[in-house]
Motif scaffolding. Structure first.
Motif, PDB file in Angstrom:
ATOM      1  N   ALA A 161       0.803  -1.197   0.054  1.00 41.03           N
ATOM      2  CA  ALA A 161      -0.011   0.083  -0.040  1.00 41.03           C
ATOM      3  C   ALA A 161       0.747   1.210  -0.143  1.00 41.03           C
ATOM      4  O   ALA A 161       0.429   2.170  -0.502  1.00 41.03           O
ATOM      5  CB  ALA A 161      -1.053   0.061   1.093  1.00 41.03           C
ATOM      6  N   THR A 162       1.884   1.135   0.941  1.00 39.42           N
ATOM      7  CA  THR A 162       2.705   2.456   0.848  1.00 39.42           C
ATOM      8  C   THR A 162       3.539   2.602  -0.390  1.00 39.42           C
ATOM      9  O   THR A 162       3.700   3.904  -0.783  1.00 39.42           O
ATOM     10  CB  THR A 162       3.545   2.288   2.259  1.00 39.42           C
ATOM     11  OG1 THR A 162       2.758   2.211   3.389  1.00 39.42           O
ATOM     12  CG2 THR A 162       4.264   3.643   2.246  1.00 39.42           C
TER      13      THR A 162
ATOM     14  N   SER B  46       2.688   9.370   4.093  1.00 42.39           N
ATOM     15  CA  SER B  46       3.258   8.187   3.786  1.00 42.39           C
ATOM     16  C   SER B  46       4.707   7.919   4.365  1.00 42.39           C
ATOM     17  O   SER B  46       5.013   6.768   4.389  1.00 42.39           O
ATOM     18  CB  SER B  46       2.984   7.853   2.085  1.00 42.39           C
ATOM     19  OG  SER B  46       3.740   8.844   1.321  1.00 42.39           O
ATOM     20  N   PRO B  47       5.467   9.137   4.647  1.00 39.79           N
ATOM     21  CA  PRO B  47       6.881   8.764   4.984  1.00 39.79           C
ATOM     22  C   PRO B  47       6.553   8.186   6.291  1.00 39.79           C
ATOM     23  O   PRO B  47       7.629   7.579   6.945  1.00 39.79           O
ATOM     24  CB  PRO B  47       7.251  10.304   5.017  1.00 39.79           C
ATOM     25  CG  PRO B  47       6.810  10.832   4.060  1.00 39.79           C
ATOM     26  CD  PRO B  47       5.464  10.445   3.906  1.00 39.79           C
ATOM     27  N   TYR B  48       5.738   8.461   7.192  1.00 41.02           N
ATOM     28  CA  TYR B  48       5.181   7.944   8.668  1.00 41.02           C
ATOM     29  C   TYR B  48       5.103   6.592   8.361  1.00 41.02           C
ATOM     30  O   TYR B  48       5.598   5.693   9.157  1.00 41.02           O
ATOM     31  CB  TYR B  48       4.247   8.893   9.398  1.00 41.02           C
ATOM     32  CG  TYR B  48       3.612   8.029  10.511  1.00 41.02           C
ATOM     33  CD1 TYR B  48       4.787   8.107  11.778  1.00 41.02           C
ATOM     34  CD2 TYR B  48       2.679   7.287  10.908  1.00 41.02           C
ATOM     35  CE1 TYR B  48       4.238   7.413  12.906  1.00 41.02           C
ATOM     36  CE2 TYR B  48       2.234   6.719  11.850  1.00 41.02           C
ATOM     37  CZ  TYR B  48       3.074   6.837  12.833  1.00 41.02           C
ATOM     38  OH  TYR B  48       2.707   6.052  14.130  1.00 41.02           O
TER      39      TYR B  48
ATOM     40  N   ILE C 138       7.033   0.656   8.700  1.00 41.96           N
ATOM     41  CA  ILE C 138       7.773  -0.458   8.126  1.00 41.96           C
ATOM     42  C   ILE C 138       9.390  -0.705   8.581  1.00 41.96           C
ATOM     43  O   ILE C 138       9.439  -1.792   8.670  1.00 41.96           O
ATOM     44  CB  ILE C 138       7.392  -0.375   6.633  1.00 41.96           C
ATOM     45  CG1 ILE C 138       5.817  -0.315   6.160  1.00 41.96           C
ATOM     46  CG2 ILE C 138       8.065  -1.367   5.723  1.00 41.96           C
ATOM     47  CD1 ILE C 138       5.777   0.108   4.723  1.00 41.96           C
ATOM     48  N   ALA C 139       9.967   0.439   8.242  1.00 40.97           N
ATOM     49  CA  ALA C 139      11.298   0.234   8.566  1.00 40.97           C
ATOM     50  C   ALA C 139      11.592  -0.155   9.990  1.00 40.97           C
ATOM     51  O   ALA C 139      12.693  -0.631  10.039  1.00 40.97           O
ATOM     52  CB  ALA C 139      12.082   1.720   8.090  1.00 40.97           C
TER      53      ALA C 139
ATOM     54  N   SER D 238       4.568   8.225  18.195  1.00 36.74           N
ATOM     55  CA  SER D 238       5.338   8.229  17.135  1.00 36.74           C
ATOM     56  C   SER D 238       4.615   9.029  16.299  1.00 36.74           C
ATOM     57  O   SER D 238       5.099  10.100  15.507  1.00 36.74           O
ATOM     58  CB  SER D 238       5.671   6.850  16.858  1.00 36.74           C
ATOM     59  OG  SER D 238       4.472   6.155  16.295  1.00 36.74           O
ATOM     60  N   TRP D 239       3.158   9.070  16.214  1.00 35.24           N
ATOM     61  CA  TRP D 239       2.510   9.818  15.297  1.00 35.24           C
ATOM     62  C   TRP D 239       2.631  11.280  15.661  1.00 35.24           C
ATOM     63  O   TRP D 239       3.049  12.161  14.851  1.00 35.24           O
ATOM     64  CB  TRP D 239       0.919   9.521  15.213  1.00 35.24           C
ATOM     65  CG  TRP D 239       0.048  10.380  14.553  1.00 35.24           C
ATOM     66  CD1 TRP D 239      -0.794  11.282  15.176  1.00 35.24           C
ATOM     67  CD2 TRP D 239      -0.063  10.679  13.080  1.00 35.24           C
ATOM     68  NE1 TRP D 239      -1.386  12.086  14.222  1.00 35.24           N
ATOM     69  CE2 TRP D 239      -0.990  11.673  12.853  1.00 35.24           C
ATOM     70  CE3 TRP D 239       0.532  10.069  11.827  1.00 35.24           C
ATOM     71  CZ2 TRP D 239      -1.338  12.205  11.649  1.00 35.24           C
ATOM     72  CZ3 TRP D 239       0.379  10.546  10.825  1.00 35.24           C
ATOM     73  CH2 TRP D 239      -0.749  11.679  10.410  1.00 35.24           C
ATOM     74  N   HIS D 240       2.516  11.708  16.899  1.00 34.19           N
ATOM     75  CA  HIS D 240       2.618  13.074  17.378  1.00 34.19           C
ATOM     76  C   HIS D 240       3.889  13.644  16.874  1.00 34.19           C
ATOM     77  O   HIS D 240       4.066  14.713  16.635  1.00 34.19           O
ATOM     78  CB  HIS D 240       2.503  13.075  18.792  1.00 34.19           C
ATOM     79  CG  HIS D 240       2.281  14.382  19.473  1.00 34.19           C
ATOM     80  ND1 HIS D 240       1.177  15.493  19.340  1.00 34.19           N
ATOM     81  CD2 HIS D 240       3.216  15.071  20.269  1.00 34.19           C
ATOM     82  CE1 HIS D 240       1.697  16.497  19.741  1.00 34.19           C
ATOM     83  NE2 HIS D 240       2.759  16.377  20.261  1.00 34.19           N
TER      84      HIS D 240
END
Length: 279
Positions: free
Chosen positions: A43-44, A97-99, A104-105, A114-116
């Motif tokens: 998806a990403t 999408s970089p988040y 994934i990484a 982590s979102w914040h």
């Protein structure tokens, strides 16, 4: 219940036999633990690299522009309120999408902390076509309202991001974040009290109406089919295969499931071909 001496003897024989069998036929090693982050890869990478994703985004904003022009050119019919559009933020006008790629990484799942930190970076870029469309709407005298489920605490960083990419109406008056409820109905109604809402744009059905909030995936699809004419006219949907309420519906509304249970639920929702006929 206490075991009798006979049952203990039998148990000893059974265990001994089992251990002997295991020595002769080693158990198949367990596979690697389920990684939901790995399931985000297709998806990403599609969102970040495919021309098709960019094409769908441009298509959505081109369609929005045509519908906006049509609405503004129609007779006023006594309409005195200033026209407005309501847009979601994430995966509608800003690309996060970089988040997702970072998850994934790092083999991580989404987490509010982590979102914040990602939001605080204020580094998200516009979705393809978003800047041109929002600028065009503003040039036609249409106000842009950003109704998002980013938290109140993320207002400053989000406005900074919106301003850095040059979006119109990127101010506290036009920014309506989540406070208590993720239901956007009250916030949309607040805009509609003072403005004529021409159209709504989002990547999630909840960006348009709480009526689409159903507990199962089939029920959500049935609700969409019941309002098919609204999509592409008043409702403009942006593609987002990475996350959304559709995923929650697959889990039966239970985000507390383990990664293994979530992965199994995803696979259980696949409609599988029976394979080539055998004779």
């Amino acid at each position: 219940m206490p075991r009798s001496p006979l049952s203990l003897s039998l148990l000893s024989l059974i265990l001994a036999g089992g251990l002997s069998a295991c020595a002769q036929h080693p158990a198949k090693p367990l596979g690697p633990p389920v990684s939901l982050a790995d399931e985000l890869v297709m998806a990403t990478v599609w969102m970040q690299s495919s021309g098709e994703y960019a094409a769908l985004s441009h298509q959505a904003f081109n369609l929005a522009r045509m519908n906006l022009d049509r609405a503004l050119s129609a007779p006023a019919n006594g309409q005195q309120r200033r026209p407005a559009i309501i847009v979601d933020v994430d995966e509608t006008v800003l690309d996060n999408s970089p988040y997702e790629a970072w998850l994934i990484a790092q083999s991580e799942n989404y987490a509010s902390d982590s979102w914040h930190k990602w939001v605080e970076k204020a580094s998200a870029v516009p979705i393809p076509g978003a800047k041109a469309f929002l600028d065009y709407a503003a040039s036609r005298g249409v106000e842009v309202f950003y109704v998002t489920n980013r938290r109140d605490s993320e207002t400053e960083a989000t406005l900074r991001n919106l301003q850095q990419v040059g979006f119109p109406d990127a101010d506290s008056e036009h920014f309506l974040p989540r406070s208590d409820s993720s239901d956007k109905t009250a916030r949309r109604q607040r805009v509609a009290q003072s403005h004529w809402v021409v159209l709504l744009m989002g990547d999630n059905l909840g960006d348009f109406s709480a009526g689409f909030d159903r507990d199962t995936a089939p029920a959500r699809r049935a609700a969409v089919n019941a309002q098919a004419d609204a999509f592409g006219s008043r409702y403009i949907v942006l593609p987002n295969p990475a996350y959304g309420d559709w995923e929650e519906a697959i889990y039966g509304g239970d985000w507390s499931l383990s990664d293994e249970q979530k992965s199994r639920a995803r696979r259980n929702h696949l409609e599988v071909w029976g394979g080539p006929a055998t004779r």
